[in-house]
Enzyme design. Structure first.
Site, mmCIF file in Angstrom:
data_model
loop_
_atom_site.group_PDB
_atom_site.id
_atom_site.type_symbol
_atom_site.label_atom_id
_atom_site.label_comp_id
_atom_site.label_asym_id
_atom_site.label_seq_id
_atom_site.Cartn_x
_atom_site.Cartn_y
_atom_site.Cartn_z
ATOM 1 N N HIS A 154 5.972 0.774 0.889
ATOM 2 C CA HIS A 154 5.040 1.638 1.630
ATOM 3 C C HIS A 154 5.414 3.091 1.352
ATOM 4 O O HIS A 154 6.567 3.495 1.542
ATOM 5 C CB HIS A 154 5.165 1.336 3.119
ATOM 6 C CG HIS A 154 4.198 2.062 4.006
ATOM 7 N ND1 HIS A 154 2.900 1.651 4.202
ATOM 8 C CD2 HIS A 154 4.362 3.170 4.775
ATOM 9 C CE1 HIS A 154 2.314 2.479 5.059
ATOM 10 N NE2 HIS A 154 3.169 3.405 5.417
ATOM 11 N N ASP A 192 4.651 6.881 2.303
ATOM 12 C CA ASP A 192 4.017 7.780 3.292
ATOM 13 C C ASP A 192 3.780 9.144 2.674
ATOM 14 O O ASP A 192 4.731 9.861 2.385
ATOM 15 C CB ASP A 192 4.923 7.919 4.519
ATOM 16 C CG ASP A 192 4.911 6.668 5.355
ATOM 17 O OD1 ASP A 192 5.995 6.151 5.680
ATOM 18 O OD2 ASP A 192 3.817 6.195 5.674
ATOM 19 N N HIS A 219 -0.003 5.369 2.001
ATOM 20 C CA HIS A 219 -0.552 5.748 3.323
ATOM 21 C C HIS A 219 -0.770 7.252 3.320
ATOM 22 O O HIS A 219 0.184 8.024 3.388
ATOM 23 C CB HIS A 219 0.477 5.319 4.375
ATOM 24 C CG HIS A 219 0.118 5.717 5.781
ATOM 25 N ND1 HIS A 219 1.032 5.616 6.804
ATOM 26 C CD2 HIS A 219 -1.014 6.198 6.345
ATOM 27 C CE1 HIS A 219 0.474 6.021 7.935
ATOM 28 N NE2 HIS A 219 -0.771 6.370 7.682
ATOM 29 N N MET A 231 2.376 12.824 3.191
ATOM 30 C CA MET A 231 2.095 13.730 4.305
ATOM 31 C C MET A 231 1.813 15.125 3.777
ATOM 32 O O MET A 231 2.519 15.612 2.884
ATOM 33 C CB MET A 231 3.298 13.772 5.251
ATOM 34 C CG MET A 231 3.639 12.401 5.824
ATOM 35 S SD MET A 231 5.107 12.477 6.867
ATOM 36 C CE MET A 231 5.177 10.763 7.400
ATOM 37 N N MET A 271 -1.206 2.199 13.749
ATOM 38 C CA MET A 271 0.003 3.008 13.951
ATOM 39 C C MET A 271 0.610 2.655 15.299
ATOM 40 O O MET A 271 -0.077 2.711 16.327
ATOM 41 C CB MET A 271 -0.335 4.496 13.891
ATOM 42 C CG MET A 271 -0.788 5.001 12.521
ATOM 43 S SD MET A 271 0.354 4.628 11.203
ATOM 44 C CE MET A 271 1.779 5.576 11.711
ATOM 45 N N SER A 279 9.200 1.306 4.261
ATOM 46 C CA SER A 279 8.668 2.652 4.076
ATOM 47 C C SER A 279 9.744 3.535 3.427
ATOM 48 O O SER A 279 10.801 3.766 4.024
ATOM 49 C CB SER A 279 8.283 3.267 5.425
ATOM 50 O OG SER A 279 8.069 4.656 5.262
ATOM 51 N N MET A 317 -1.536 10.403 4.926
ATOM 52 C CA MET A 317 -1.652 11.170 6.167
ATOM 53 C C MET A 317 -2.053 12.584 5.757
ATOM 54 O O MET A 317 -1.251 13.523 5.717
ATOM 55 C CB MET A 317 -0.325 11.151 6.938
ATOM 56 C CG MET A 317 -0.075 9.790 7.573
ATOM 57 S SD MET A 317 1.610 9.503 8.105
ATOM 58 C CE MET A 317 2.261 8.810 6.583
ATOM 59 N N ASP A 365 2.714 -0.126 11.729
ATOM 60 C CA ASP A 365 3.568 0.888 11.106
ATOM 61 C C ASP A 365 4.121 1.835 12.152
ATOM 62 O O ASP A 365 3.349 2.514 12.821
ATOM 63 C CB ASP A 365 2.667 1.655 10.123
ATOM 64 C CG ASP A 365 3.384 2.719 9.344
ATOM 65 O OD1 ASP A 365 2.718 3.388 8.554
ATOM 66 O OD2 ASP A 365 4.599 2.884 9.521
HETATM 67 C C1 DX5 Z 1 5.192 7.469 10.185
HETATM 68 C C2 DX5 Z 1 5.077 6.604 8.947
HETATM 69 C C3 DX5 Z 1 5.809 5.292 9.080
HETATM 70 C C4 DX5 Z 1 7.292 5.483 9.261
HETATM 71 C C5 DX5 Z 1 7.927 4.168 9.650
HETATM 72 O O1 DX5 Z 1 4.237 8.483 10.112
HETATM 73 O O2 DX5 Z 1 3.735 6.320 8.694
HETATM 74 O O3 DX5 Z 1 5.587 4.511 7.897
HETATM 75 O O4 DX5 Z 1 7.842 5.955 8.060
HETATM 76 O O5 DX5 Z 1 9.277 4.425 9.849
HETATM 77 P P1 DX5 Z 1 10.079 3.706 11.029
HETATM 78 O O6 DX5 Z 1 9.997 2.232 10.717
HETATM 79 O O7 DX5 Z 1 11.465 4.271 10.888
HETATM 80 O O8 DX5 Z 1 9.411 4.073 12.292
HETATM 81 ZN ZN ZN Z 2 3.183 4.822 6.971
#
Ligand code: DX5
Ligand code: ZN
Length: 215
Positions: A32, A34, A66, A36, A137, A7, A68, A171
């Site tokens: 990956h 993320d 991903h 947000m 998650m 990620s 969010m 994740d």
């Molecule tokens: C959290 C993200 C994850 C996160 C994982 O909302 O969706 O992808 O970045 O990071 P680690 O492996 O550090 O928990």
């Molecule tokens: Zn993620």
């Protein structure tokens, strides 16, 4: 065979390309990303331009996006045009999820559905035929570096029991020590931020994780 998806949320924001290249050179299977929106989760991260830049730099690396976000409908096309290989939306958003999942497939991306810890497999049973991937998650979404929520592992066999035949991804808080709990329950894709982006030897760590998953 276990797929490993670092990620980039855990990358140094001032050296995103360097850190992404380090993961690609270490042999990751996907990157990956993320995304947000500071509304669905209390954090703000990347947009389509970052995905486009990663796709230009690493054209053969599948980008696992991903979302969010509360309003992914405005962005599915934009992330697909930017080069996303997969787009994952959250089961908890108050939207027409079947239509969004169909749209993700229609733009040529792998359609993913993510379950927050409080969302059960039962709650999304009807949506599973529209999903190519389900993202379980193992933390509350929004931040990297959180502790792994072990009670989430039972969602993996529950997905198969519900007849889901696509990819199961997990994740949040995943590292070599807890990964076997997931791979022994049929995990297909492991997302790791801190565990890999902070690793001194990511290539060795990834190889060891794949080897442990294969037993
Ligand atoms: C959290 C993200 C994850 C996160 C994982 O909302 O969706 O992808 O970045 O990071 P680690 O492996 O550090 O928990
Ligand atoms: Zn993620």
């Amino acid at each position: 065979m276990l797929l490993i998806a670092p990620s980039i949320l855990a990358a140094d924001p001032l050296f995103l390309g360097r850190d992404a290249r380090r993961m690609v050179q270490a042999g990751c299977d996907w990157l990956h990303v993320d995304v947000m929106d500071a509304h669905f989760v209390p954090n703000l991260s990347f947009g389509p331009d970052t995905v486009a830049a990663l796709h230009r730099r690493f054209p053969h690396m599948p980008l696992d996006v991903h979302l969010m976000m509360d309003n992914p409908e405005h962005y599915i096309h934009r992330f697909a045009e930017a080069g996303a290989a997969g787009i994952t939306i959250h089961a908890e958003i108050p939207k027409d999820l079947p239509a969004l999942l169909r749209e993700i497939r229609a733009v040529g991306c792998r359609a993913g559905l993510s379950l927050k810890p409080a969302t059960s497999v039962d709650a999304v049973r009807e949506l599973l035929p529209l999903c190519d991937l389900v993202l379980v998650m193992t933390v509350e979404p929004g931040f990297g570096g959180q502790p792994f929520m072990r009670e989430m592992i039972e969602k993996l066999p529950a997905l198969r029991a519900a007849g889901f035949t696509g990819l199961i991804e997990a994740d949040g808080g995943i590292r070599a020590t807890n990964l076997p709990l997931l791979t022994s329950r049929g995990l297909d894709v492991a997302v790791m931020g801190t565990a890999l982006l902070r690793s001194k030897e990511p290539e060795k760590d990834m190889a060891e994780m794949r080897k442990a998953a294969a037993v």
